[in-house]
Structure formats: C-alpha cells, structure tokens
Design a protein around this motif. Sequence first.
Motif, PDB file in Angstrom:
ATOM      1  N   SER A 180      -8.358  -2.675   6.517  1.00 42.40           N
ATOM      2  CA  SER A 180      -7.681  -3.943   6.249  1.00 42.40           C
ATOM      3  C   SER A 180      -8.034  -4.918   7.362  1.00 42.40           C
ATOM      4  N   ALA A 181      -8.312  -6.160   6.988  1.00 50.51           N
ATOM      5  CA  ALA A 181      -8.613  -7.195   7.976  1.00 50.51           C
ATOM      6  C   ALA A 181      -8.092  -8.519   7.449  1.00 50.51           C
ATOM      7  N   GLY A 182      -7.618  -9.347   8.349  1.00 55.41           N
ATOM      8  CA  GLY A 182      -7.102 -10.639   7.937  1.00 55.41           C
ATOM      9  C   GLY A 182      -7.026 -11.588   9.121  1.00 55.41           C
TER      10      GLY A 182
ATOM     11  N   THR B  20      -8.972  -5.315  -2.439  1.00 52.11           N
ATOM     12  CA  THR B  20      -7.928  -6.297  -2.703  1.00 52.11           C
ATOM     13  C   THR B  20      -8.129  -7.480  -1.775  1.00 52.11           C
ATOM     14  N   SER B  21      -8.366  -8.641  -2.353  1.00 52.16           N
ATOM     15  CA  SER B  21      -8.595  -9.866  -1.586  1.00 52.16           C
ATOM     16  C   SER B  21      -7.406 -10.794  -1.774  1.00 52.16           C
TER      17      SER B  21
ATOM     18  N   VAL C 251       0.852  -1.183   0.000  1.00 53.53           N
ATOM     19  CA  VAL C 251       0.000   0.000   0.000  1.00 53.53           C
ATOM     20  C   VAL C 251       0.887   1.232   0.000  1.00 53.53           C
ATOM     21  N   LYS C 252       0.362   2.343  -0.502  1.00 55.61           N
ATOM     22  CA  LYS C 252       1.103   3.596  -0.427  1.00 55.61           C
ATOM     23  C   LYS C 252       1.227   4.042   1.029  1.00 55.61           C
TER      24      LYS C 252
ATOM     25  N   GLU D 194      -8.267  -8.973   3.512  1.00 52.02           N
ATOM     26  CA  GLU D 194      -9.062  -8.097   2.659  1.00 52.02           C
ATOM     27  C   GLU D 194      -8.662  -6.651   2.930  1.00 52.02           C
ATOM     28  N   ASP D 195      -8.355  -5.922   1.850  1.00 51.40           N
ATOM     29  CA  ASP D 195      -7.995  -4.509   1.946  1.00 51.40           C
ATOM     30  C   ASP D 195      -8.983  -3.700   1.132  1.00 51.40           C
TER      31      ASP D 195
END
Length: 998
Positions: free
Chosen positions: A611-613, A547-548, A116-117, A600-601
């Motif tokens: 974001s979560a993971g 984004t997955s 990510v930036k 997941e983002d």
Amino acid sequence: MLLPKSSLLVLLCLCSTLALFAQQNITGKIRDAVSGKPIPGVTVRIPNTNKGTITDADGNYTLAITAGTTSLMVSYTGYKTKTINLTPGNNVINLTLEEDFARLDEIVVTGLATNVKRSNLANAVATISGTELNGVAPAQTFDAALSGKVPGAMITANSGAPGGGISVKMRGITSVFGNSQPLYVVDGIFFNNSSIPAGLNDVTGAATSGSPNNQDNPSSRIADLNPEDIENIEILKGASAAAMYGAKAAAGVIIITTKKGKSGKTKISLNQETGFTKVRHLMGVRTFTPETAADLAGTADNPDPDVQAKRAAYKAQFTEAKNAGKIFDYEKEIFGQTGLVLNTGISLSGGGEKTTFYLSGNRRQENGIVKGTGYFNNSIRLNVDHKVSDRVSVGVTTNYINSSADRGLTNNDNNGVSLGVALSSTPDFVNLFPNALGEYPRNTFASSNPLETRDNMINNEQTNRFVGGGNIEIRLQQSDRSTTRLVGRGGIDYFNFKTAALFPRNLQFEENGLQGHSIQGNTNNTNTNIGGFIVNTFTPNNNLSLTSTAGATLETGYLDNIVTVATNLVSGQSNLDASANTTTRQFRQKYRDNGIFIQEDLSLIDAITFSAGVRFDRSTNNGEYQKYYVFPKGSISWNIAKMDFWKVPGVDNLKLRAAYGQSGNVPPYGSKFTQMLGSNIGGFPGVLVENLQGNPDIKPERQTEFETGLDVSVLNGRISLEATYYNKKIYDVLLRHALPGSSGYATEWKNSGDLRNKGIELGLNLIPVNTPNVRWNSSINWWQNRSKVTKLIIPPYAIGAFGNSLGTFYLEEGQPATQIKGTVNGDLKLIGNAEPDFQMSFFNELTVFKNLSLRFLIHWKKGGDNINLTQLLTDLGATSFDYDDEMKGTKAGLYRPGAGDASIYVQDASYVRIREIGLYYNIPIKNTAILKAIRVGVSANNFFTWTKYVGYDPEVSNFGSNTITTAQTRGSNGLSTGVDVMPFPASKRASFHVGVDF
C-alpha cells in the motif's frame, strides 16, 4: 404485421418461462458450527455486487439469483467468511459458520474509502466491539469506557466530576502546545472534542497569569456520545495508519461506527440499568487531641500571649465539641453521598431489502458523590440506509443530544474557596452546619465554609448538540474484473454549550470580596467536513488485485465563545443585569482545512499486500496558508502461512508487516498572529497588544512513524499473538519561548524542537476452552512507551505544573519529555517521570451453558509519577490523616513541606484495577412469537483498586486534556497529566441490568 392474439399469448408464456429459468431462489439456514444455534444477521450476497440478503432471527435466508451466478459469499462479524459454489438444481443450502477466533477475516479501515482483511493488514489497528465497550460494566461516559482497552494508549480521567473529562494519548507525547488528543470520526463525521472552560478562575484565582482557564476542569465533548449506539470502534494509533486523514490525525484517529438496521422483522430492544455510585476512596482526616488542636494556633513554647490565648481557645473548642459528640468527618460529609444511577435505552431496527433503519433513544441520569452534582443526558439517533438500485446506495445518520452536568467546585484554588482546598485546612471539631434558620457559621480556619459553598453554589454545563451526515456510493462501472465506485460523504457537528457558575453574595468568601459572582458562558460551535472519493478495484485474476483511490476533503470550523462575569449581585438574583458590575470576554476562531490524496493498494495471492499513498494538506492556521504540505505513507505485509510452500500444520496465520507514514499537526489558532486585547483606557474603548508574539512563519508540526510487527495464530485461531514495535518522531515542535524585554513581548510562538517516542505493544488472545457448554475467551495486552526530546533550540525550561520547589515538567534536550524535575536541598534534580514503566490489561469472558457469562477487565499500570499537591495542601492545613506519624524525628505533616525536597510530593501512581466485572444471564425463551430474549445481570465499574498512591485516585490531571486556546488562556498542554490538586474524587459504580428484545 400484427400478431394474432393466440401468438401473443404463446409469446408471453414463453417469456415468463424464460424469466423463471433466468432467476431462482436460494434458501437455507445458517448455524454456529459449535453450538448449533441459528445466527441472525448473516450477510449472504453475490460477489462483486450489492445484491444480497441477511438471515432472520432464526438464521433463515432467501436470495433471488440470476442465471450465471456461480457462487455466494457468506459473512458475519466474528465468523470466518465462506464462499459457496453453486450447483445447478440445488436450491436449498444450509451452512455452518466457524468462529474467527483470530479475527483474520475482520474488515479493517485502511483509508478514507478503502479497507482490508485483518489477515493482510500492515498496521496494528485496535478494534473494540460495542459489547466490549459497553457490555461488561457500563461507564458514565463513552471516553471513560475506553480505559484499559486500547494498547498503546495512556487514558487518564482528569477528575471524577460528573460528565466526564478524559485525556487520551496515543503512543506517547504527540505535541506540547498543539493538539495532543486523537481525532474522533463518527460515521464519517468529524466529532468535536473540545473542552471549554466556564470562567471559574474569576472566583478561584487558580492562575493569576499565563493560562487562567486551563484549571477550570471542563468536561470533554466526546462524552456526549451514547455508548449504547456504538457498533464498533477502530483505533488508528499513529501516522503510519492515519496519514490519509491529514493534519488532524497526528495524535491518532478513533473511528466510531454506530449501529445500523438489518433487513427483516423489526426488532425492538429495551434496556434498563439501575445502580449506585460511591466515592472510590477517601484519603482520611487527622484525628485531633486537645493538644494537637491547640497546636493549630502555634507551638506550646511560643511566648506570644496572643498565640497562647488562641491555643487555649482551640483546646476549649475541641473539648467542648468532643464532649457534645460534634466531631465531624467533613471529607465524608462532602464526598460521601451515594448517587442513584438510572440509564434507560430503547431501540428499533429493521427494514426491507432496499431500506433499513436504526432508531434509538437513551436517557441517562446519575447523581454525583457530592450533594448537588450529577449528570443528565438525553440522546436520540436515527440511521437510515437505502439501496436505490444495485449500483446506488445512500445513507443518513442523525443524532441529537441534550446533556446537563453539575460539576461542583474542585481543583486548584488560590482563594481558598473550592471544596477540597477549604477542607484541607478545616479541622474536625469546627461546626460548619447551618442553624435552624439556615444560616451557616463562618469558618475561621479557611476563606470559605465548604458546606455553605456546596449547598448554595452552581456550576452547570448544558449542551444541545446535533450531529448529522450522509453518504452516497455509486458503482460507476462493474465487470467481472473491475469495479469503479464514486463515494461521497459529508457531515455537520453543531453544538450550543452554556455554562452557568453562580456564587451568591451571602457566601463567606463573597461577603468580604466582590459580593457575589454570576459567570455565564455561551458557545456556539459548527464543524463541517465533506469528501469525495473515486475507488477502482481491478482483479485481472485470482492472484492479483489492485485498488486505486483518489479523493479530496474539506473541513471548516467556527467557534464563538462569550463569557460574561457579573459581580456585586442583587441578593437572591442570578441574572447578569441584576448586578453592579459586568465584564464580557469574547473569543472567536475560524479555520478551513482541505486536502487531496491518492492511494494504491496491491494484493498478491491474498498473501502479500502493498500500500502506498500521499496526501497534500493545507490550513488557514498555517503561516503559509496557501501552501500544501506533503504527507506520504507506505506499508507492506506478507502472510507466510498463505503461501503454497507453507506446510506447517496448526499455524493458521504468520504475518510479517511494516509501515511508514507522515502526518502534520496544525498550529493552534492564533499562533501566527499577535492578538489585540480589548481594554478601557481613560474611560474610552481601546486595545492592548498581547504580550505573546505571533509568528507569521509558523509551520505545522510534522510527525513520522515507522511501525513493524509480527502476527501469529495457531490451532485454528484459538491462540493468536500480535507484536508491534514503533518509532514515532515529531519535528518542528511548537513551543513558546521567552523574549528580551526590549522586544515589547514576553514570549513568542516558534517551531523549536523535535521529539521521539519508541514503544512496544503485545497482544495475546486465547480460547482455552471451547465446547458446546463452556466457552472461555481471554485477551492479554501489554504496552510501553519511551519519549525523548531529541532537539531543543531554546534553553531548557519548566512547563506544566507549579514550579521547581514543588516539582515540574521540564523540557530538556536529550531527556524524556515526561521527566519531572524539582528542587532538592537547593539544587534542581531529576525526581520523577510521568511515563509509566508499562501498562497491561487482562480481559476474560467465561460462558457456561450458552446463557450464563462472567466478564471482567483488569488494568495494571506500573510506574508513572504524579505531582501530589493534594497531600501538600493537607500538610500545610494540618489535616493530613498521617500528620502526627513520626518521620525523621518530627511529625510527618511538619517534615514533608519543610524538608526542601520536592521529590517527597512526586509519588509513584502505579495501580492494579478491576475496571469492569459483570455477570449476565440470558433467560431461555420458548414458544412465544413476541418475546425474543430477556437478559439480566449485575456489574461493577472501578470497584476494586490496589495502589500505594496517597490521593483520591492515581488517575488525575489538574490541567485537563483538551481545553481550547483562547485570547485569555493558552489551553492545555500535552505534558501535564498527573498533577493532583484537590480534584473531584473518582467514583465506583454498581448496577443491575435488565434487557428485553421483542
């Protein structure tokens, strides 16, 4: 029906014309917006594809685009990314790029296959470029080069011995007996950083029980890595950032990316460093008089005739030496050698549109400050990247390393044989130098003659290492709104590590002992890691992006360590079979870890990021080796300055962020079972049960971390602030606790408590001056950590030093994990804390007329106590430099060890150090097609230090940092940094540099 030849010709011409209209070349030149200088290496590509090109050495580029291409993306590290809209008929596009002072467009790793930036990042991820790491004043090893550059880290040199040996602790105490050092990942390959002891305890007797090999002062294997090959480093400091790496990431992750080739002409770079190394500081020695020399035998009022006779003999010996001019400074003789530093590197890089390569070779040679010591490292690296098609790309990285380190004999010693311990009781009027026949006199004041030991012993570590890996990326699906990638990555890290410690039978301490030692170790270690990931990016519109990621990883490790000790050697021989007695110890360990994860983002209007993971991990080292442990993570960031309602001029970035994550720490190998030790029983082979009982129900330690912060940048990024607060908790801390004698065991592994670390990290980046002729860049970092034992289900106990009478680390519920307790007037009291009050670093780079630059790094560590047993030993040996100073009505050297106050030797280890300073000049080159650049410079590393600490250096650790746990040793623990027992003194370096590019 067949077409006539004329019709075929017309059709061919028509197709060719359509193809020309369907594809056109865009050309141009890219320059720096301030200086106007061309920028080589800029990436120009079509968005959402692999199709692109890179500017050449003069900043020129050419890119073939197809019909329908509406924009180009232009990016380069350190500059703001630009998107250029194309207009029909305009085939020449010249650009200028503005520097990204706040690094908001910098791409940062957030997962195993995602990034990510920085402007949208929810964690405090430290980034160190190759220039920042190695471009000011190169350190001896990679790990030493990190010192003072990582906010939130406690980086300590265990000793100054050649070959390194560095302890790195991220955000406080992560574990006591589990892994407390970060995971190193080099180009996707898990890089082993074990410290493997050489078996020196058989000679020194540093520990007669417990952990006999964690005082051998071995080097760390991360030191094998060549710093000049590194492009950049990203440091994930805690669980909130590193959760996707699983149980190996509890102490943080250091992600290292090495240099890659760029398309264009082949670039050849040659660099030479020549310098010297000297001891940073000598403690000094006692100045004797005839009377104080006589006092070494006993006091003047002692009625014992033997004492009086010895007093007279010592007085006469001193007087004779004084008159003959033979008063020797043995500290300077042992530690005062000036070592030569030679470092030669060559690299070739280049390639075409499809294949790029980077090939480098490096040779480092450094003589130590002790005669017969030094470090030698040869390294060769080849990185190749190939674009099979617009959808498929592959990459391979390989690295071979051969190193050799002669480390001398220092640190703790109960037999009086190490250099420092022997020196501590040797006065300056004794002649220890050899005679004309090479025969060394016997030292009547110590068990050994340190000059003889230095000149005849060997303590060598030799490493042969291969690290290789590969990756493949396949774009399975691609459209205007969606892209699906399959990423595969794998690597192997193999090393053979040989140790050879030779103590000939003619040494003073061997004559009346075991008649010589030859201790030879051989270790083979293989680590592998492999992972597969599928990543889908879905962008339904310009304001939303998803984004997955899903993937699985597998890591394996196998270590085989054999140490053979031969005694009663044949004179002049070192072979194991040239001895009367041999004993062999072998330790093997094998593990297999695997995990699966999803992440997941979500990005909204390029301003809000979620974001979560979750990762599921299991390991054969766990008690329930088939059970998956669950480690979730989540984060959010909101860049208010990107919102439409934000109208504040001059504020480029205003971001609020928060993150939470969990990770585990796999129990040490062997903690779940009770070991059986080989033994000779009545002349027959047998086994004995280890007195440390394993626990089949052992669980991994679990770490949770909450982090929140604020990032601000103003004035086009010329002033930027990053502020972070974290709260890290460790549950189920693995400890050893005592068992009743009736159990048949002494101690047992058990998940026995909880820890907590809280801290603050502040970073301020400034560009006070930025003109075409003058550029001043400044970075200030400040950080602190506070630890606490929040739960302990066993009674408080001492750990990590030498007992209450000398000061020891003490685990106690409700108290700091780093507290030091000791006996004061018969009572056990709090007498210190190893945790610094705070640390601060100050980096500056001043560039004048584009070619002359001055760079320096200042590191300030405020507070943090050491247990200074080096001073205790010189006091007991009556050789302390201030022994005869008055303290409380008596001599200081007599008062300190006899005061019954352990706090005397627990001392403040604060310091201010100019870690690096360098002055470099780029010689202007014109009108040559071969020579592209010439660089010259001078640098100094650790040359200037201000401290009140009484010792060779305030950075020290007798117990090392990452010593492996074997059947014979429990390895290092996470607390005992700062125990000072006659270490190899720290050194300072100065060098001259020349670099040439072709």
